[in-house]
Write an enzyme that holds these catalytic residues in place. Structure first.
Site, PDB file in Angstrom:
ATOM      1  N   CYS A 172      39.097  44.948  32.564  1.00 54.53           N
ATOM      2  CA  CYS A 172      40.234  44.321  33.237  1.00 54.53           C
ATOM      3  C   CYS A 172      39.753  43.210  34.173  1.00 54.53           C
ATOM      4  O   CYS A 172      38.654  43.265  34.706  1.00 54.53           O
ATOM      5  CB  CYS A 172      41.020  45.371  34.027  1.00 54.53           C
ATOM      6  SG  CYS A 172      42.537  44.706  34.770  1.00 54.53           S
ATOM      7  N   ASP A 180      40.889  42.711  37.005  1.00 56.35           N
ATOM      8  CA  ASP A 180      41.035  43.206  38.380  1.00 56.35           C
ATOM      9  C   ASP A 180      39.758  42.929  39.192  1.00 56.35           C
ATOM     10  O   ASP A 180      38.647  43.231  38.749  1.00 56.35           O
ATOM     11  CB  ASP A 180      41.312  44.715  38.335  1.00 56.35           C
ATOM     12  CG  ASP A 180      41.759  45.262  39.673  1.00 56.35           C
ATOM     13  OD1 ASP A 180      42.900  45.756  39.753  1.00 56.35           O
ATOM     14  OD2 ASP A 180      40.965  45.197  40.632  1.00 56.35           O
ATOM     15  N   ARG A 237      38.490  44.310  41.586  1.00 57.78           N
ATOM     16  CA  ARG A 237      37.727  45.474  42.061  1.00 57.78           C
ATOM     17  C   ARG A 237      36.867  46.099  40.979  1.00 57.78           C
ATOM     18  O   ARG A 237      36.011  46.932  41.260  1.00 57.78           O
ATOM     19  CB  ARG A 237      38.700  46.539  42.600  1.00 57.78           C
ATOM     20  CG  ARG A 237      39.562  46.035  43.736  1.00 57.78           C
ATOM     21  CD  ARG A 237      40.749  46.961  43.963  1.00 57.78           C
ATOM     22  NE  ARG A 237      41.647  46.966  42.797  1.00 57.78           N
ATOM     23  CZ  ARG A 237      42.730  47.740  42.695  1.00 57.78           C
ATOM     24  NH1 ARG A 237      43.047  48.572  43.674  1.00 57.78           N
ATOM     25  NH2 ARG A 237      43.498  47.682  41.619  1.00 57.78           N
ATOM     26  N   HIS A 262      40.924  51.026  34.030  1.00 55.31           N
ATOM     27  CA  HIS A 262      40.740  51.604  35.377  1.00 55.31           C
ATOM     28  C   HIS A 262      42.057  52.158  35.887  1.00 55.31           C
ATOM     29  O   HIS A 262      43.124  51.591  35.632  1.00 55.31           O
ATOM     30  CB  HIS A 262      40.187  50.549  36.347  1.00 55.31           C
ATOM     31  CG  HIS A 262      41.130  49.433  36.647  1.00 55.31           C
ATOM     32  ND1 HIS A 262      41.852  49.360  37.825  1.00 55.31           N
ATOM     33  CD2 HIS A 262      41.520  48.360  35.918  1.00 55.31           C
ATOM     34  CE1 HIS A 262      42.615  48.284  37.797  1.00 55.31           C
ATOM     35  NE2 HIS A 262      42.438  47.655  36.655  1.00 55.31           N
ATOM     36  N   CYS A 296      45.607  50.374  37.472  1.00 55.19           N
ATOM     37  CA  CYS A 296      45.671  49.050  36.836  1.00 55.19           C
ATOM     38  C   CYS A 296      47.080  48.443  36.990  1.00 55.19           C
ATOM     39  O   CYS A 296      48.072  49.018  36.541  1.00 55.19           O
ATOM     40  CB  CYS A 296      45.313  49.176  35.355  1.00 55.19           C
ATOM     41  SG  CYS A 296      45.244  47.573  34.517  1.00 55.19           S
TER      42      CYS A 296
HETATM   43 CO    CO Z   1      43.707  46.339  35.708  1.00 54.43          CO
END
Ligand code: CO
Length: 209
Positions: free
Chosen positions: A41, A43, A45, A97, A100
């Site tokens: 992803c 993302d 993090r 994750h 998400c």
């Molecule tokens: Co995500």
């Protein structure tokens, strides 16, 4: 954030690497032969190399919202083709994750414009597994399970491609489905048995490769 700080950080990183190995960048510039294709992803993090304790040269990376392998997406298709055919990676990892935002958005009725067709791919995952998901009463648990099932479906999407089918049949490649638990930092291997998952559907997707 002061964007100039990044160049200072970069200079520190270069010094550190050269301090450990004066030939580090000379060797890095020679070429790559990563063993892993990582699809994760976007993302902020969820890193790729960092959380796996790996570094430059170790992982071929593709990231997008909710770690999707959409069959008509040339970007992920190109990455998979190059990684499998030209780099000869031995492992393909789909890493989702918990928490998400992409999966969360797909579970809501919000009209998100250009994101609608993209997120609809995740709604399709929900529909495919509607019975299992519908039986989970707790919304948080249902959300987590959709994240896991989305990873599994993307593993299947990877296996639909001709190049992966060929490498898989020759025993050259393994497909892994993982989820990062952001609250603990731990990577969870979903233990997806690809042979079992593909057994009943490959009659539909098999290509003569
Ligand atoms: Co995500």
């Amino acid at each position: 954030m002061d964007i100039n700080q990044i160049f200072k950080n970069n200079a520190d990183w270069v010094s550190k690497k050269l301090g450990e190995d004066s030939e580090y960048f000379t060797n890095l510039a020679k070429g790559q032969s990563p063993a892993i294709l990582y699809i994760g992803c976007s993302d902020s993090r969820v890193t790729a190399e960092d959380m796996m304790g790996l570094g430059p040269g170790d992982v071929f990376v593709h990231r997008n919202i909710a770690n999707m392998v959409i069959n008509t997406d040339l970007s992920s298709a190109g990455v998979i083709n190059y990684a499998v055919v030209h780099l000869g990676v031995q492992h393909i990892v789909i890493c989702g994750h918990y928490g998400c935002g992409g999966v969360k958005a797909a579970m809501s009725a919000a009209d998100l414009g250009i994101l609608n067709p993209y997120l609809r791919e995740i709604r399709d995952v929900y529909r495919t597994h509607k019975d299992e998901l519908g039986a989970i009463e707790d919304e948080e648990e249902r959300y987590k399970r959709l994240i896991e099932l989305n990873v599994q479906e993307q593993c299947i999407n990877v296996a639909k491609t001709a190049e992966v089918q060929k490498a898989y049949r020759q025993g050259k490649i393994t497909i892994h489905g993982w989820v990062l638990d952001l609250s603990s930092g731990k990577i969870i291997d979903l233990g997806i048995d690809m042979d079992a998952v593909l057994k009943n559907i490959m009659e539909i997707y098999t290509l003569d490769v």
